[in-house]
Design an enzyme around this catalytic site. Structure first.
Site, mmCIF file in Angstrom:
data_model
loop_
_atom_site.group_PDB
_atom_site.id
_atom_site.type_symbol
_atom_site.label_atom_id
_atom_site.label_comp_id
_atom_site.label_asym_id
_atom_site.label_seq_id
_atom_site.Cartn_x
_atom_site.Cartn_y
_atom_site.Cartn_z
ATOM 1 C CG HIS A 175 -1.792 1.182 1.258
ATOM 2 N ND1 HIS A 175 -2.844 1.344 0.437
ATOM 3 C CD2 HIS A 175 -2.008 2.180 2.059
ATOM 4 C CE1 HIS A 175 -3.383 2.532 0.686
ATOM 5 N NE2 HIS A 175 -3.068 2.814 2.024
ATOM 6 C CG ASP A 177 -1.057 5.960 2.056
ATOM 7 O OD1 ASP A 177 -2.023 5.984 1.677
ATOM 8 O OD2 ASP A 177 -0.527 5.206 3.201
ATOM 9 C CG ASP A 289 -5.287 3.190 4.667
ATOM 10 O OD1 ASP A 289 -5.940 2.743 5.564
ATOM 11 O OD2 ASP A 289 -4.201 4.029 4.606
ATOM 12 C CG ASP A 426 0.668 1.282 5.323
ATOM 13 O OD1 ASP A 426 -0.356 0.611 4.403
ATOM 14 O OD2 ASP A 426 0.581 2.095 6.341
ATOM 15 C CG HIS A 573 -2.326 14.662 0.637
ATOM 16 N ND1 HIS A 573 -1.269 14.634 -0.219
ATOM 17 C CD2 HIS A 573 -1.877 13.667 1.741
ATOM 18 C CE1 HIS A 573 -0.451 13.812 0.147
ATOM 19 N NE2 HIS A 573 -0.989 13.331 1.297
#
Ligand SMILES: [Zn+2]
Length: 1081
Positions: A175, A177, A289, A426, A573
């Site tokens: 994952h 981000d 997520d 992650d 974000h």
């Protein structure tokens, strides 16, 4: 995991801040905390610096994005004077339209057929799950479930798989981000590029190995940096089915605060990239997520041609209930869909997290021992204090049986004998060693299991689509089919908000956190959409009339692409900025003001711009004087600059031109002001306002304010604000009170102790300013932290139908406070209220006393409303915020939150970056005929839909100098009539060409037919459109552009539509979002 409650509470503070990436940070901190508690304080100081840097970086990017969009917009506008042959494409408009003062029909013509959809009765079929019913059913208790803390003991019989073996599909994933602790680029440099580079090598070593990837933002950056050899190797992995792109969006978006425009845009950007570079068409969604899940995303994936999807962050009580009912796999159907056309097969993960300890089975202590990155000697370990063991000939039997026990137990929560086991976390698989550790050890386990027929198991690595393919085959469904008659899966409708991961830790704070960025995001979306549409129209016109030499079509397209990608990243974000009003300075002579109407409806609305002098008037392009008002813009109580407001009328998607002229005559009308404030130091000296002064009115209604300083000072009552709304139409009076409140958040218990928001004794007393003018009137109340304005536009039509609310919130001096606006009406709404999902659909809600306060808050992306048997009160919002209704007749919105750290957790610091934030809303009171509605769907009125467009896609004024050497600017009117009232032009987005990244001659035309409530009267609403049964004849709508081709395609352009190759007439079903590949010239 054994984490203290304090940790959970303060963990929640930071989680609320931005969407995904913070999970990563917490996860790291958790591990740090567990492994080395003394490390905590040191870490947290570094944290703050990084956080601040990150915020600064975000702001720079946002500013850049705004510049890019402004650049494109200006360039498109400047195209006009450069057309030298005197018949520039922008001059073709019907000029008379610009000046028309709309003479609205009293009632909008609506075909009865268009109303059938919203008035259909709800009938629940067998084997369907309606989330509203589930919430009724659940007690939301939280008993200790044993090893599966939030669940129950799972048992099975040894012989259950004797007839049909258990199929185990282990899906390796990482994952990634777009970062928070680090920037996107830093993450890419330090982690992501190594993951992808190692992937190419390690997957080629063994064809049984698999991997999935979902974030195209990262993947495309990597792609641009690798050589042809490596690209070919990647393509081979995809061909062989070893690498799968799941979802394929630019990011894995938040599903609560995002608007569907942006959800579509980032999906389209990712899918277009995939089509151009890899020829890949994603089949399965992967969302491990996002903090709660929206059916809007399910709908969009379905429309984009995906057949399956996976979700993870769902309330633990819901997961447990679904596990006990074996409804964790279901066809997710939209609330309004009475057939099955919106169904998409969805897998809900059953446990706490998507990390390895929570994916192999119910016992994290066991599963952690099968995360071979945590082998002793590595950087991370198992918090349950039992480390993994490398698999050897000696231990393989024991380890395989232990793991198989977990697989079997997990499979018992589902209806088939196929079990999905994600394997990742992650930023996993960064180092070659980690690949070897995971893949070699698992392969030994699989080999053992598969070579022992008495175990009745077949285990393998797979992609997420491999899993769904095997699952579908197992139950006799085809690869892409929907819920056919004999499907073993139930049908589910509804949403998965508000998420709680444990105890009473509800993730509702992030619906509001950093409202400044949320508003910026919406503004950016509106500007990007306007730029896209203008660009596409301009580009089509250039093709028709020839290209002026200096029109930078390719350069602008590059800028547009950059803007799309930046906006895509911000869907992760929560970025958004309150830009306030466009600054236009009339400092010399005469200037031209070009006004763009970004909506598909004719619009009459007010333009407000700053000017340096009150001696200014406005003329139309033909020199007619326009009604204008000069007002003061109060920077503080004693300082003001000057604002010019006038009523502009602009055709749909068109441009109108006005002249701003400096000079003493003719004078624009000055607004009148009245100030009310209690005398300082004389609390008992009260200024009472008499009747006649304490109301403002326009053509539709009047607002009455009770302004009583006596009560306020002596009893602390919030009586300086709106009290009553009176409708002119029937003279009826409606009690609508606005108040501001504070929630304390110092501890969990305080959260329920809401108190009225009042400044303390030393603070500046409230000041009330009443403005009356020909264009608008308003009442502004200034408190210590809130400046609250209610404005009425003196315009017939849509703009005069709603009360505009603007709040400027500044809680920078406070700690652990959340400020809420509460609207209390006399509507008998009971416990029922409505909030939208992603601006796309409305979800009925019920406030429940069995849930804690924070659990009753829901995301409000575009609107929330209350209704009783005869009225509906709607609050439309210009930014995503958290909203609820805690009592009958009440609507409450959290405006801003400021949280500070209280113990050794550094996380809470993240919400101290508050800015002065401007929130804007519109309040609509609508009457309808008596009814009782308990259906699980609801629709806004047409007026509400169009008012929302006014709020979120306002006029865009652009100032240019009126230089005598250029041709006079002419109005522009690309459409011969407005769109039908219920059809929204989501976007007209020029498609990238295969070569060089420039524009192609085709554009994606994305349309949405909105569902609307017909029982609400359209009488005297000022709407100038009609409905057409979902039909649009595009060419008839265009004034001079011709439709060369029009091809229905899937949402993100990847698939041809079964609806046939070419249609001249577009036909949309209610609520449908459709994309067409269109060539205009
Ligand atoms: Zn994430």
């Amino acid at each position: 995991m054994k984490l203290g409650r304090h940790f959970t509470v303060f963990g929640s503070a930071i989680f609320c801040v931005v969407v995904f990436s913070l999970y990563l940070m917490l996860d790291h901190l958790q591990l740090d905390h567990i492994n080395n508690p003394s490390n905590g304080e040191r870490f947290e100081n570094g944290q703050l610096g990084i956080l601040q840097d990150k915020i600064d970086h975000l702001e720079r990017l946002l500013a850049e994005n705004n510049k890019i969009i402004a650049n494109i917009r200006d360039s498109v506008i400047n195209l006009r004077p450069s057309v030298k042959d005197g018949r520039g494409f922008l001059e073709a408009g019907n000029e008379s339209q610009v000046l028309v003062v709309p003479s609205a029909p009293l009632i909008v013509p609506i075909d009865l057929e268009d109303c059938q959809f919203s008035s259909q009765t709800y009938s629940k079929a067998a084997d369907t799950v309606q989330m509203l019913d589930v919430y009724d059913l659940l007690s939301f208790d939280n008993p200790d479930g044993g090893v599966w803390k939030q669940g129950f003991d799972i048992s099975y019989e040894e012989n259950e798989w004797d007839d049909e073996p258990l199929q185990v599909i282990v899906v390796p994933h990482s994952h990634n981000d777009p970062g928070w602790l680090k920037t996107f680029d830093d993450y890419y440099r330090d982690q992501t590029q190594h993951i992808l580079n190692n992937m190419v090598v390690k997957l080629h070593e063994d064809k049984r190995r698999k991997m999935i990837w979902s974030e195209i933002s990262y993947f495309s950056k990597w792609w641009d940096n690798i050589d042809h050899q490596k690209k070919d190797a990647v393509k081979k992995l995809i061909e062989r089915g070893q690498l799968e792109i799941a979802t394929g969006g630019w990011v894995m978006p938040d599903e609560a605060n995002t608007h569907y425009f942006a959800l579509i845009d980032q999906l389209l950007e990712g899918h277009q990239w995939l089509e151009r570079n890899l020829g890949v068409k994603p089949r399965t969604g992967w969302a491990v997520d996002p903090f709660g899940h929206s059916p809007t995303q399910a709908y969009l994936l379905k429309q984009a041609g995906l057949s399956n999807m996976l979700i993870q962050r769902v309330h633990y009580s819901v997961k447990k209930h679904f596990a006990s009912q074996k409804t964790l796999e279901f066809f997710w159907r939209q609330n309004w869909d009475q057939q099955s056309s919106t169904d998409i097969l969805c897998h809900m993960m059953p446990f706490y997290s998507y990390d390895v300890p929570h994916t192999c089975g119910p016992d994290p202590k066991i599963c952690c021992q099968f995360d071979f990155k945590r082998l002793p000697g590595g950087r991370i370990s198992c918090p349950w204090r039992v480390p993994p063991q490398a698999i050897t000939d000696d231990n393989v039997q024991q380890r395989a049986l232990m793991l198989l026990d977990q697989y079997r137990k997990k499979s018992k929560l589902y209806r088939t004998k196929v079990v999905l086991v994600p394997l990742g976390d992650d930023f996993r698989y960064t180092e070659a060693q980690e690949w070897d550790q995971q893949f070699n050890n698992y392969q030994k386990l699989f080999d053992y299991m598969n070579s022992h027929p008495e175990l009745h198991v077949q285990a393998q690595f797979g992609t997420i689509s491999d899993y769904f393919e095997i699952l579908r085959k197992n139950v006799g469904m085809d690869k892409v089919g929907m819920s056919v008659g004999l499907s073993p899966f139930p049908v589910l409708s509804g949403d998965f908000f508000t998420y709680a991961d444990r105890d009473d830790h509800y993730w509702s704070g992030y619906f509001t956190s950093r409202p400044f960025y949320k508003q910026l995001d919406r503004t950016l979306e509106s500007h990007l959409r306007a730029a896209e549409i203008l660009y596409s129209l301009a580009f089509a016109s250039v093709q028709k009339f020839g290209k002026p030499n200096n029109y930078p079509a390719a350069e602008n397209y590059k800028l547009l692409t950059a803007a799309r990608r930046n906006l895509g990243l911000f869907q992760h974000h929560d970025a958004i900025t309150g830009t306030g009003k466009d600054w236009v300075v009339v400092d010399y002579g005469t200037r031209a003001l070009v006004v763009y109407n970004p909506s598909e409806q004719t619009r009459t609305s007010v333009i407000s711009i700053y000017v340096t002098t009150p001696h200014v008037h406005v003329l139309t392009a033909h020199g007619q004087l326009v009604n204008a008002q000069i007002s003061a813009v109060w920077e503080d109580v004693s300082h003001a600059s000057t604002e010019l407001s006038f009523v502009a009328s602009v055709p749909p998607l068109g441009l109108a031109v006005y002249q701003l002229c400096k000079g003493a005559e003719p004078q624009s009308e000055l607004a009148h002001y009245m100030f009310l404030k209690p005398a300082l130091g004389h609390v008992k000296t009260i200024l009472m306002v008499t009747d006649g002064n304490n109301n403002i009115l326009n053509a539709s209604f009047s607002l009455e304010f009770l302004i009583n300083f006596d009560l306020w000072m002596s009893e602390g009552r919030n009586v300086l604000l709106l009290q009553t709304l009176k409708l002119k139409e029937d003279g009826s009076k409606h009690s609508i009170k606005v108040e501001f409140l504070c929630y304390g958040t110092t501890s969990k218990k305080d959260k329920s102790g809401a108190y009225l928001f009042l400044p303390d004794g030393e603070a500046m007393p409230a000041v009330i300013r009443v403005t009356k003018g020909p264009v608008f009137s308003e009442v502004t109340t200034t408190f210590t932290h809130v400046t609250h304005t209610l404005r009425l536009y003196n315009i017939h039509g849509v703009n005069g139908q709603a009360v505009e609310i603007s709040n400027s919130i500044d809680i920078r001096g406070e700690f652990n406070r959340e400020i809420a606006m509460r609207i209390t009406s006399d509507l008998n709404s009971k416990d029922r209220f409505f909030t939208d999902l992603n601006g796309f659909q409305v979800q009925p809600r019920r406030s429940m006393t069995k849930l804690p306060l924070q659990a009753n808050f829901y995301p409000m992306t575009s609107m929330a409303y209350l209704e009783d048997s005869g009225r509906r009160l709607t609050l439309l919002t210009a930014q995503s915020l958290g909203a609820t209704s805690l009592r009958s007749g009440q609507l409450e919105v959290i405006m801003d939150r400021r949280l500070n750290q209280d113990d050794n957790r550094g996380l809470g610091q993240g919400v101290l970056d508050n800015k002065i934030t401007a929130n804007s809303f519109r309040l609509l009171l609508e009457l309808f005929n008596s009814r009782e509605n308990t259906a699980p769907f609801s629709y806004p009125s047409l007026l509400s839909h169009i008012s929302y467009m006014y709020l979120n896609h306002p006029f865009m004024p652009i100032v240019t100098s009126l230089d005598s050497t250029v041709l006079a600017l002419a109005p522009y009117s690309p459409l011969s009539s407005p769109f039908p009232c219920d059809i929204h032009l989501v976007n007209l987005r020029t498609i990238q060409s295969q070569v060089e990244g420039g524009p192609s001659e085709q554009a994606a035309l994305i349309l949405h037919r909105k569902g609307f409530d017909c029982s609400i009267s359209t009488k005297n609403t000022g709407l100038l459109c009609r409905t057409t049964g979902g039909k649009i004849h595009l060419e008839k709508l265009l004034t001079e552009l011709k439709v060369i081709s029009l091809i229905p395609v899937s949402l993100s352009l990847m698939h041809q539509s079964p609806r046939g190759p070419v249609e001249q007439e577009i036909n949309l079903k209610p609520m449908e979002i459709c994309t067409y590949r269109v060539h205009l010239a």
